[in-house]
Scaffold this active site. Structure first.
Site, PDB file in Angstrom:
ATOM      1  N   HIS A  10       0.761  -1.250   0.000  1.00 38.75           N
ATOM      2  CA  HIS A  10       0.000   0.000   0.000  1.00 38.75           C
ATOM      3  C   HIS A  10       0.791   1.300   0.000  1.00 38.75           C
ATOM      4  CE1 HIS A  10      -3.744  -2.173   0.401  1.00 38.75           C
ATOM      5  NE2 HIS A  10      -3.217  -2.875   1.388  1.00 38.75           N
ATOM      6  N   HIS A  97      -3.672  -3.523   7.888  1.00 40.08           N
ATOM      7  CA  HIS A  97      -4.716  -3.784   6.893  1.00 40.08           C
ATOM      8  C   HIS A  97      -5.300  -2.461   6.421  1.00 40.08           C
ATOM      9  CE1 HIS A  97      -8.028  -5.729   4.824  1.00 40.08           C
ATOM     10  NE2 HIS A  97      -8.887  -5.016   5.517  1.00 40.08           N
TER      11      HIS A  97
END
Length: 104
Positions: A10, A97
């Site tokens: 990410h 996450h």
């Protein structure tokens, strides 16, 4: 997932993510969508400062985001850039996450 894997999935050093190339790697396996955060790792990790137990946290400031969304199979994507807050799951003072964009 851990902080190191979160970074690989990410965090990016470019706003112009090559979606077709990166999403075809073993890290993503041609999944439908992935959001990349244009930032150094430290400001992203700071979102979770002081949070030990698993908890979803919304950023207080906006970041540059790049979304790769699948347009056709196999592994063809469209890049969408935006600026927004995002939500992550924090564990042991680090994001593990990516929950979503805009809200938790």
């Amino acid at each position: 997932q851990d902080w190191l894997t979160f970074q690989k999935k990410h965090i990016t050093n470019t706003r112009d993510v090559d979606c077709d190339n990166i999403m075809s790697t073993n890290l993503f396996h041609c999944k439908d969508k992935n959001t990349f955060i244009y930032s150094r790792p430290e400001p992203v990790k700071a979102i979770c400062k002081g949070i030990i137990a698993s908890k979803n946290v919304l950023t207080t400031s906006e970041f540059y985001l790049s979304d790769c969304n699948v347009t056709s199979r196999p592994c063809k994507y469209k890049l969408k850039k935006s600026t927004n807050k995002f939500c992550v799951t924090c564990e042991n003072q680090a994001p593990v996450h990516f929950v979503g964009v805009g809200s938790c």
